[in-house]
Design a protein around this motif. Structure first.
Motif, PDB file in Angstrom:
ATOM      1  N   ASP A 210       0.837  -1.200   0.000  1.00 19.88           N
ATOM      2  CA  ASP A 210       0.000   0.000   0.000  1.00 19.88           C
ATOM      3  C   ASP A 210       0.872   1.249   0.000  1.00 19.88           C
ATOM      4  OD1 ASP A 210      -2.295  -1.501   0.031  1.00 19.88           O
ATOM      5  OD2 ASP A 210      -2.670  -1.263   2.170  1.00 19.88           O
ATOM      6  N   MET A 211       0.288   2.351  -0.441  1.00 17.03           N
ATOM      7  CA  MET A 211       1.007   3.621  -0.487  1.00 17.03           C
ATOM      8  C   MET A 211       0.557   4.518   0.665  1.00 17.03           C
ATOM      9  SD  MET A 211       2.900   3.152  -3.092  1.00 17.03           S
ATOM     10  CE  MET A 211       3.540   4.690  -3.686  1.00 17.03           C
ATOM     11  N   VAL A 212       1.535   5.217   1.239  1.00 17.27           N
ATOM     12  CA  VAL A 212       1.235   6.193   2.295  1.00 17.27           C
ATOM     13  C   VAL A 212       1.803   7.544   1.871  1.00 17.27           C
ATOM     14  CG1 VAL A 212       1.118   4.569   4.221  1.00 17.27           C
ATOM     15  CG2 VAL A 212       3.312   5.532   3.573  1.00 17.27           C
ATOM     16  N   VAL A 213       1.218   8.614   2.415  1.00 17.06           N
ATOM     17  CA  VAL A 213       1.617   9.968   2.062  1.00 17.06           C
ATOM     18  C   VAL A 213       2.045  10.715   3.314  1.00 17.06           C
ATOM     19  CG1 VAL A 213       0.845  12.137   1.040  1.00 17.06           C
ATOM     20  CG2 VAL A 213      -0.010   9.993   0.149  1.00 17.06           C
ATOM     21  N   PHE A 214       3.156  11.429   3.207  1.00 15.48           N
ATOM     22  CA  PHE A 214       3.620  12.288   4.297  1.00 15.48           C
ATOM     23  C   PHE A 214       3.109  13.693   4.026  1.00 15.48           C
ATOM     24  CE2 PHE A 214       6.515   8.764   4.305  1.00 15.48           C
ATOM     25  CZ  PHE A 214       6.767   8.548   5.646  1.00 15.48           C
ATOM     26  N   LEU A 215       2.364  14.247   4.981  1.00 17.38           N
ATOM     27  CA  LEU A 215       1.770  15.570   4.839  1.00 17.38           C
ATOM     28  C   LEU A 215       2.324  16.499   5.901  1.00 17.38           C
ATOM     29  CD1 LEU A 215      -1.889  14.278   4.579  1.00 17.38           C
ATOM     30  CD2 LEU A 215      -0.501  15.054   2.686  1.00 17.38           C
ATOM     31  N   GLU A 216       2.513  17.751   5.539  1.00 19.33           N
ATOM     32  CA  GLU A 216       2.987  18.738   6.507  1.00 19.33           C
ATOM     33  C   GLU A 216       1.886  19.758   6.735  1.00 19.33           C
ATOM     34  OE1 GLU A 216       6.854  21.534   7.033  1.00 19.33           O
ATOM     35  OE2 GLU A 216       5.880  21.530   5.080  1.00 19.33           O
ATOM     36  N   LYS A 217       1.559  19.978   8.007  1.00 16.54           N
ATOM     37  CA  LYS A 217       0.623  21.036   8.368  1.00 16.54           C
ATOM     38  C   LYS A 217       1.218  21.758   9.564  1.00 16.54           C
ATOM     39  CE  LYS A 217      -3.848  22.215  10.075  1.00 16.54           C
ATOM     40  NZ  LYS A 217      -4.806  21.844  11.085  1.00 16.54           N
ATOM     41  N   GLY A 218       1.525  23.024   9.381  1.00 17.70           N
ATOM     42  CA  GLY A 218       2.203  23.749  10.443  1.00 17.70           C
ATOM     43  C   GLY A 218       3.597  23.172  10.632  1.00 17.70           C
ATOM     44  N   ARG A 219       3.922  22.812  11.863  1.00 17.55           N
ATOM     45  CA  ARG A 219       5.255  22.255  12.151  1.00 17.55           C
ATOM     46  C   ARG A 219       5.215  20.743  12.291  1.00 17.55           C
ATOM     47  NH1 ARG A 219       7.594  25.081  17.113  1.00 17.55           N
ATOM     48  NH2 ARG A 219       9.438  23.965  16.455  1.00 17.55           N
ATOM     49  N   LYS A 220       4.045  20.122  12.104  1.00 17.73           N
ATOM     50  CA  LYS A 220       3.928  18.678  12.286  1.00 17.73           C
ATOM     51  C   LYS A 220       3.899  17.955  10.948  1.00 17.73           C
ATOM     52  CE  LYS A 220       1.736  18.500  16.761  1.00 17.73           C
ATOM     53  NZ  LYS A 220       0.653  17.954  17.552  1.00 17.73           N
ATOM     54  N   ILE A 221       4.358  16.705  10.990  1.00 18.64           N
ATOM     55  CA  ILE A 221       4.312  15.838   9.808  1.00 18.64           C
ATOM     56  C   ILE A 221       3.341  14.709  10.108  1.00 18.64           C
ATOM     57  CG2 ILE A 221       5.619  14.280   8.326  1.00 18.64           C
ATOM     58  CD1 ILE A 221       8.074  15.993   8.846  1.00 18.64           C
ATOM     59  N   TYR A 222       2.369  14.533   9.235  1.00 20.25           N
ATOM     60  CA  TYR A 222       1.353  13.498   9.400  1.00 20.25           C
ATOM     61  C   TYR A 222       1.549  12.416   8.352  1.00 20.25           C
ATOM     62  CZ  TYR A 222      -0.997  17.015  12.242  1.00 20.25           C
ATOM     63  OH  TYR A 222      -1.292  17.940  13.202  1.00 20.25           O
ATOM     64  N   LEU A 223       1.041  11.236   8.673  1.00 27.09           N
ATOM     65  CA  LEU A 223       1.097  10.104   7.753  1.00 27.09           C
ATOM     66  C   LEU A 223      -0.329   9.653   7.488  1.00 27.09           C
ATOM     67  CD1 LEU A 223       3.137   8.200   6.363  1.00 27.09           C
ATOM     68  CD2 LEU A 223       2.958   6.722   8.350  1.00 27.09           C
ATOM     69  N   ALA A 224      -0.676   9.469   6.219  1.00 30.22           N
ATOM     70  CA  ALA A 224      -2.027   9.046   5.858  1.00 30.22           C
ATOM     71  C   ALA A 224      -1.957   8.024   4.733  1.00 30.22           C
ATOM     72  CB  ALA A 224      -2.868  10.243   5.414  1.00 30.22           C
TER      73      ALA A 224
END
Length: 99
Positions: free
Chosen positions: A75-89
């Motif tokens: 499966d593929m996951v995406v690293f997202l940046e919002k503000g100073r945090k990095i999220y994984l979805a």
């Protein structure tokens, strides 16, 4: 507005046997060890005490985190940046979460 208003996509990665490849931009920001945790219904990836990043840039985020995301090998996951945090979805959920 969804869960991720005003986000920047840092990179897309494929899950390989419980390990995730970290894009170069994410590796540079987080350093040699990475930890992942759930906060507010989202998976946050942060630097600090946690799993060591190997020579190829892969890291094991933990079975429970991958189960929470609903991802399996391939499966593929995406690293997202919002503000100073990095999220994984999970990649197929990103459009729904950004909108």
């Amino acid at each position: 507005m969804g869960k991720f208003p005003y986000v920047r996509i840092l990179g897309i990665s494929k899950v390989e046997r419980g390990r995730v490849y970290l894009p170069k931009s994410v590796r540079e920001r987080l350093g040699p060890s990475v930890t992942a945790y759930v906060s507010g219904g989202r998976v946050v990836v942060a630097g600090g005490s946690g799993s060591q990043v190997d020579g190829r840039g892969r890291v094991s985020l933990g079975r429970k985190i991958l189960e929470y995301l609903g991802v399996e090998k391939g499966d593929m996951v995406v690293f997202l940046e919002k503000g100073r945090k990095i999220y994984l979805a999970k990649a197929d959920r990103v459009n729904a979460e950004i909108e």
